[in-house]
Scaffold this motif. Structure first.
Motif, mmCIF file in Angstrom:
data_model
loop_
_atom_site.group_PDB
_atom_site.id
_atom_site.type_symbol
_atom_site.label_atom_id
_atom_site.label_comp_id
_atom_site.label_asym_id
_atom_site.label_seq_id
_atom_site.Cartn_x
_atom_site.Cartn_y
_atom_site.Cartn_z
ATOM 1 N N LEU A 45 11.324 -15.323 1.677
ATOM 2 C CA LEU A 45 11.287 -14.894 3.156
ATOM 3 C C LEU A 45 11.088 -13.414 2.795
ATOM 4 O O LEU A 45 10.472 -12.658 3.480
ATOM 5 C CB LEU A 45 12.716 -15.073 3.645
ATOM 6 N N TRP A 46 11.748 -12.700 1.676
ATOM 7 C CA TRP A 46 11.521 -11.412 1.471
ATOM 8 C C TRP A 46 10.150 -11.028 1.032
ATOM 9 O O TRP A 46 9.612 -9.978 1.342
ATOM 10 C CB TRP A 46 12.724 -11.131 0.500
ATOM 11 N N ASP A 47 9.660 -11.927 -0.044
ATOM 12 C CA ASP A 47 7.989 -11.765 -0.282
ATOM 13 C C ASP A 47 7.161 -11.522 1.097
ATOM 14 O O ASP A 47 6.602 -10.741 1.066
ATOM 15 C CB ASP A 47 7.883 -12.812 -1.117
ATOM 16 N N ARG A 48 7.403 -12.612 2.263
ATOM 17 C CA ARG A 48 6.625 -12.631 3.148
ATOM 18 C C ARG A 48 6.809 -11.324 4.178
ATOM 19 O O ARG A 48 6.133 -10.719 4.716
ATOM 20 C CB ARG A 48 7.046 -13.938 3.825
ATOM 21 N N ALA A 49 8.199 -10.886 4.007
ATOM 22 C CA ALA A 49 8.493 -9.925 4.938
ATOM 23 C C ALA A 49 8.055 -8.576 4.470
ATOM 24 O O ALA A 49 7.436 -7.779 5.369
ATOM 25 C CB ALA A 49 10.358 -9.939 5.223
ATOM 26 N N LEU A 50 8.158 -8.410 3.172
ATOM 27 C CA LEU A 50 7.618 -7.113 2.525
ATOM 28 C C LEU A 50 6.148 -7.041 2.963
ATOM 29 O O LEU A 50 5.529 -6.031 3.325
ATOM 30 C CB LEU A 50 7.867 -6.772 1.430
ATOM 31 N N ALA A 51 5.417 -8.391 2.570
ATOM 32 C CA ALA A 51 3.682 -8.035 2.882
ATOM 33 C C ALA A 51 3.450 -7.931 4.088
ATOM 34 O O ALA A 51 2.751 -7.053 4.609
ATOM 35 C CB ALA A 51 3.163 -9.491 2.405
ATOM 36 N N ALA A 52 4.419 -8.500 5.299
ATOM 37 C CA ALA A 52 3.957 -8.285 6.627
ATOM 38 C C ALA A 52 4.348 -6.845 7.179
ATOM 39 O O ALA A 52 3.729 -6.164 7.764
ATOM 40 C CB ALA A 52 4.986 -9.282 7.483
ATOM 41 N N PHE A 53 5.430 -6.388 6.484
ATOM 42 C CA PHE A 53 5.840 -4.955 6.638
ATOM 43 C C PHE A 53 4.579 -3.955 6.285
ATOM 44 O O PHE A 53 4.230 -2.942 7.047
ATOM 45 C CB PHE A 53 6.896 -4.505 5.918
ATOM 46 N N LEU A 54 4.111 -4.105 4.970
ATOM 47 C CA LEU A 54 2.961 -3.351 4.746
ATOM 48 C C LEU A 54 1.836 -3.375 5.530
ATOM 49 O O LEU A 54 1.080 -2.459 5.969
ATOM 50 C CB LEU A 54 2.712 -3.608 3.223
ATOM 51 N N ASP A 55 1.454 -4.716 5.835
ATOM 52 C CA ASP A 55 0.318 -5.222 6.736
ATOM 53 C C ASP A 55 0.349 -4.257 8.005
ATOM 54 O O ASP A 55 -0.483 -3.660 8.675
ATOM 55 C CB ASP A 55 0.211 -6.473 7.056
ATOM 56 N N SER A 56 1.755 -4.175 8.658
ATOM 57 C CA SER A 56 2.109 -3.863 9.848
ATOM 58 C C SER A 56 2.023 -2.056 9.966
ATOM 59 O O SER A 56 1.710 -1.444 10.981
ATOM 60 C CB SER A 56 3.452 -4.121 10.539
ATOM 61 N N HIS A 57 1.905 -1.496 8.829
ATOM 62 C CA HIS A 57 2.031 -0.149 8.648
ATOM 63 C C HIS A 57 0.339 0.232 8.178
ATOM 64 O O HIS A 57 0.366 1.446 7.893
ATOM 65 C CB HIS A 57 2.828 0.386 7.949
ATOM 66 N N GLY A 58 -0.440 -0.756 8.101
ATOM 67 C CA GLY A 58 -1.665 -0.468 7.677
ATOM 68 C C GLY A 58 -1.767 0.003 5.962
ATOM 69 O O GLY A 58 -2.842 0.766 5.676
ATOM 70 N N ILE A 59 -0.717 -0.515 5.302
ATOM 71 C CA ILE A 59 -0.795 -0.294 3.973
ATOM 72 C C ILE A 59 -1.463 -1.321 3.178
ATOM 73 O O ILE A 59 -0.998 -2.333 3.083
ATOM 74 C CB ILE A 59 0.762 0.109 3.369
ATOM 75 N N LEU A 60 -2.624 -1.188 2.606
ATOM 76 C CA LEU A 60 -3.522 -1.970 1.887
ATOM 77 C C LEU A 60 -2.956 -2.459 0.575
ATOM 78 O O LEU A 60 -2.525 -1.273 -0.281
ATOM 79 C CB LEU A 60 -4.978 -1.633 1.949
ATOM 80 N N PHE A 61 -2.972 -3.563 0.308
ATOM 81 C CA PHE A 61 -2.563 -4.102 -1.253
ATOM 82 C C PHE A 61 -3.146 -5.237 -1.630
ATOM 83 O O PHE A 61 -4.045 -5.916 -0.920
ATOM 84 C CB PHE A 61 -1.122 -4.317 -1.159
ATOM 85 N N GLU A 62 -3.019 -5.430 -2.775
ATOM 86 C CA GLU A 62 -3.754 -6.881 -3.716
ATOM 87 C C GLU A 62 -2.568 -7.519 -4.307
ATOM 88 O O GLU A 62 -1.963 -6.719 -5.029
ATOM 89 C CB GLU A 62 -4.906 -6.256 -4.570
ATOM 90 N N ALA A 63 -2.328 -8.894 -4.008
ATOM 91 C CA ALA A 63 -1.336 -9.609 -4.783
ATOM 92 C C ALA A 63 -1.896 -9.768 -6.244
ATOM 93 O O ALA A 63 -2.976 -9.885 -6.627
ATOM 94 C CB ALA A 63 -1.203 -10.673 -4.185
ATOM 95 N N LEU A 64 -0.756 -9.491 -7.275
ATOM 96 C CA LEU A 64 -1.254 -9.676 -8.490
ATOM 97 C C LEU A 64 -0.535 -11.029 -8.952
ATOM 98 O O LEU A 64 0.433 -11.286 -8.574
ATOM 99 C CB LEU A 64 -0.306 -8.831 -9.309
ATOM 100 N N LEU A 65 -1.019 -11.618 -9.900
ATOM 101 C CA LEU A 65 -0.610 -12.801 -10.226
ATOM 102 C C LEU A 65 0.444 -12.896 -11.435
ATOM 103 O O LEU A 65 0.514 -11.924 -12.128
ATOM 104 C CB LEU A 65 -1.784 -13.915 -10.867
#
Length: 166
Positions: free
Chosen positions: A146-166
């Protein structure tokens, strides 16, 4: 745990240091290496406050709100040269967790001690890493997910671009 590499440092740093985007976090620790190395311990020294201030809840958190220390960090980092290194350890304010995680009605997250966000810049790239601290052992990884998803959604909602690392 989720690791995300920031795609646009300028955009991210604008949100992180110059806007209130991350003000729902508390600062646990900061290390900033520029011309010198600055270490900030975010733990609140309760003895600094009067008894009356303590009794009135003037200082409700274990760590300082990011909003109160952000300006100092900005002053330490601004200039024509980028920092050599920085690391921030942030914790989501406890009252923000239910709204940000959006758990199901039958989900019990009372065992969550803290939701952390580690931000590390090595001179060329910034990586954000999530962490979950629990007050007891549980087999379920639902809080982490839930925390992982929430943080990714938070960044997306603010237009902060990122790439997931493996």
């Amino acid at each position: 745990m989720l690791a995300l590499q920031i795609s646009s440092m300028k955009n991210f740093m604008s949100h992180f240091l110059a806007a209130d985007t991350f003000d729902l976090f508390l600062l646990e620790e900061a290390i900033i290496r520029t011309v010198g190395t600055y270490t900030i311990e975010g733990r609140v020294n309760r003895e600094f406050f009067t008894r009356e201030e303590q009794e009135n809840g003037f200082c409700p958190y274990e760590f300082q709100p990011w909003s109160e220390i952000r300006g100092l960090c900005f002053q330490l980092m601004k200039g024509r040269r980028t920092p050599l290194f920085f690391k921030f350890v942030l914790q989501l304010k406890p009252e923000e967790a239910p709204g940000m995680l959006k758990p199901g009605a039958d989900t019990d997250l009372s065992f969550i001690k803290s939701l952390t966000l580690n931000i590390r810049y090595d001179g060329s790239k910034a990586v954000l890493t999530t962490g979950t601290s629990l007050s007891t052992f549980v087999l379920s990884k639902e809080a982490d997910v839930l925390w992982d998803r929430a943080l990714a959604a938070f960044l997306d909602s603010h237009g902060i671009l990122f790439e997931a690392l493996l």
